[in-house]
Scaffold this motif. Structure first.
Motif, PDB file in Angstrom:
ATOM      1  N   MET A  65      13.470  -6.887  -7.647  1.00 53.96           N
ATOM      2  CA  MET A  65      13.724  -5.204  -7.607  1.00 53.96           C
ATOM      3  C   MET A  65      12.759  -4.582  -8.111  1.00 53.96           C
ATOM      4  N   GLN A  66      11.699  -5.312  -8.350  1.00 57.66           N
ATOM      5  CA  GLN A  66      10.189  -4.653  -8.812  1.00 57.66           C
ATOM      6  C   GLN A  66       9.653  -3.592  -7.639  1.00 57.66           C
ATOM      7  N   ILE A  67       8.860  -2.909  -8.200  1.00 63.53           N
ATOM      8  CA  ILE A  67       8.039  -1.955  -7.142  1.00 63.53           C
ATOM      9  C   ILE A  67       7.110  -2.975  -6.634  1.00 63.53           C
ATOM     10  N   VAL A  68       6.772  -2.815  -5.183  1.00 61.78           N
ATOM     11  CA  VAL A  68       6.151  -3.686  -4.398  1.00 61.78           C
ATOM     12  C   VAL A  68       5.007  -2.748  -3.923  1.00 61.78           C
ATOM     13  N   THR A  69       3.760  -3.363  -4.155  1.00 58.04           N
ATOM     14  CA  THR A  69       2.519  -2.717  -3.609  1.00 58.04           C
ATOM     15  C   THR A  69       2.091  -3.187  -2.369  1.00 58.04           C
ATOM     16  N   LEU A  70       2.302  -2.470  -1.157  1.00 63.13           N
ATOM     17  CA  LEU A  70       2.007  -3.090   0.343  1.00 63.13           C
ATOM     18  C   LEU A  70       0.656  -2.428   0.757  1.00 63.13           C
ATOM     19  N   PRO A  71      -0.386  -2.716   0.791  1.00 63.16           N
ATOM     20  CA  PRO A  71      -1.624  -2.246   1.477  1.00 63.16           C
ATOM     21  C   PRO A  71      -1.192  -2.114   3.244  1.00 63.16           C
ATOM     22  N   ILE A  72      -1.667  -0.976   3.765  1.00 61.72           N
ATOM     23  CA  ILE A  72      -1.431  -0.769   5.136  1.00 61.72           C
ATOM     24  C   ILE A  72      -2.741  -1.174   5.604  1.00 61.72           C
ATOM     25  N   PRO A  73      -2.809  -1.863   6.673  1.00 59.18           N
ATOM     26  CA  PRO A  73      -4.202  -2.112   7.426  1.00 59.18           C
ATOM     27  C   PRO A  73      -4.965  -0.953   7.971  1.00 59.18           C
ATOM     28  N   ALA A  74      -6.186  -0.678   7.746  1.00 56.49           N
ATOM     29  CA  ALA A  74      -6.687   0.282   8.497  1.00 56.49           C
ATOM     30  C   ALA A  74      -6.378   0.638   9.868  1.00 56.49           C
ATOM     31  N   GLN A  75      -6.024   1.809  10.249  1.00 59.66           N
ATOM     32  CA  GLN A  75      -5.672   2.105  11.572  1.00 59.66           C
ATOM     33  C   GLN A  75      -6.638   3.065  12.243  1.00 59.66           C
ATOM     34  N   GLU A  76      -7.074   2.901  13.570  1.00 59.68           N
ATOM     35  CA  GLU A  76      -7.997   3.544  14.134  1.00 59.68           C
ATOM     36  C   GLU A  76      -7.244   4.734  15.146  1.00 59.68           C
TER      37      GLU A  76
END
Length: 329
Positions: A65-76
């Motif tokens: 239930m913790q806050i999850v940090t999810l990086p988004i891959p670079a999008q062109e």
């Protein structure tokens, strides 16, 4: 008999220990337990602490239930003003309903990641380059709403979305640098022109004050000399006002040349007659002493006739020097 009872008791105790070990579960404080009994979801979600399930019947899944940090891959993507950019972001989310996160979606992390990438590409296509660089707060809010709408049905709440970096082509960077330089030069010219306008107004006011008091101009000149002399220079350039030069020119034009006494009008009128008489009395060429000369010893009548033929001094002064000489000849 006793040995059989002891053996049976030991077997039962061992079975109880094995059952307790198989049934006992510990749920951590930041987790929730979702129990499936024979494949069906039970009514309650197990909270943190010690809990017991039926071995080989119940199956428990723990959800963080913790806050999850999810990086988004670079999008062109191509912006609305046709500029190719690469944008990467990061999503902060947490699970608010453990049962929905397990039942509604197979892998809620992967689902949130794919939804974030799609929403980011959509935001890039709808925005201008200036918005991506300057109005990131609005873009973050719009991206958060786009991801949060489907995620609420998965029992996931999007806490925050941040655009980390916007990568531009090198040609676009150089163009933006030239534009920024031109803008700064324009502002500098405007500020300089404004300063010149204010300075000209102040100088006009100062000139008006100095015109009322002519001594103020001389005092200002002396102050300038003192300021320049304080630098210990070997050469001192002293500016002279144009008004002072004009004053000296007018004064010089009114005075006679040095070494020449002032001439009265009567003397000016007599000077040409004396000079003419002297020329007539003293001829330049040699003469024969045997022949009488009327010019060497003029009589009274001849002198009077010469005076009548010669022009007056006043008429010679009215004529130019060249015409006067020709008239005398």
């Amino acid at each position: 008999m006793v040995e059989e009872l002891v053996t049976a008791g030991v077997a039962v105790a061992s079975a109880g220990v094995l059952y307790a070990a198989a049934a006992a579960r510990v749920v951590k404080q930041y987790e929730r337990g979702v129990v499936f009994r024979l494949g069906r979801l039970t009514s309650s979600v197990r909270g943190p602490g010690f809990t017991v399930i039926v071995p080989f019947v119940d199956k428990i899944r723990k959800v963080n239930m913790q806050i999850v940090t999810l990086p988004i891959p670079a999008q062109e993507g191509i912006t609305r003003d046709n500029v190719t950019v690469r944008v990467d972001a990061v999503v902060y989310f947490k699970v608010v309903d453990a049962a929905e996160a397990i039942i509604q979606v197979e892998d809620y992390r992967f689902a949130v990641s794919q939804m974030a990438q799609t929403s980011l590409r959509s935001i890039i296509g709808k925005s201008d380059l200036d918005d991506l660089l300057s109005n990131r707060e609005q873009l973050n809010q719009g991206l958060e709403l786009m991801i949060d709408s489907p995620a609420m049905g998965w029992g996931v709440q999007i806490d925050r979305v941040e655009i980390k970096d916007v990568s531009l082509p090198e040609t676009m960077k150089r163009s933006m640098a030239r534009q920024a330089e031109a803008d700064r030069e324009r502002r500098a010219r405007i500020i300089n022109a404004d300063a010149e306008l204010q300075a000209s107004k102040k100088l006009a006011e100062a000139a008006g004050v100095m015109s009322e008091q002519p001594a103020a101009l001389q005092l200002r000149l002396l102050q300038t000399v003192v300021a320049v002399a304080a630098e210990k220079n070997s050469t001192l350039v002293l500016p002279f006002p144009v008004e002072l030069l004009r004053f000296l020119e007018r004064a010089q034009s009114q005075q006679p040349p040095p070494g020449v006494p002032p001439v009265e009008p009567a003397q000016v009128a007599r000077a040409p007659q004396d000079g003419v008489r002297r020329e007539i009395a003293e001829p330049s060429g040699p003469s024969d002493p045997s022949e009488p000369s009327e010019l060497s010893e003029p009589s009274g009548s001849s002198e009077q006739s010469v005076r009548e033929q010669l022009p007056s001094a006043a008429s010679l002064l009215e004529l130019g020097p060249d015409r006067a000489n020709s008239r005398q000849d």
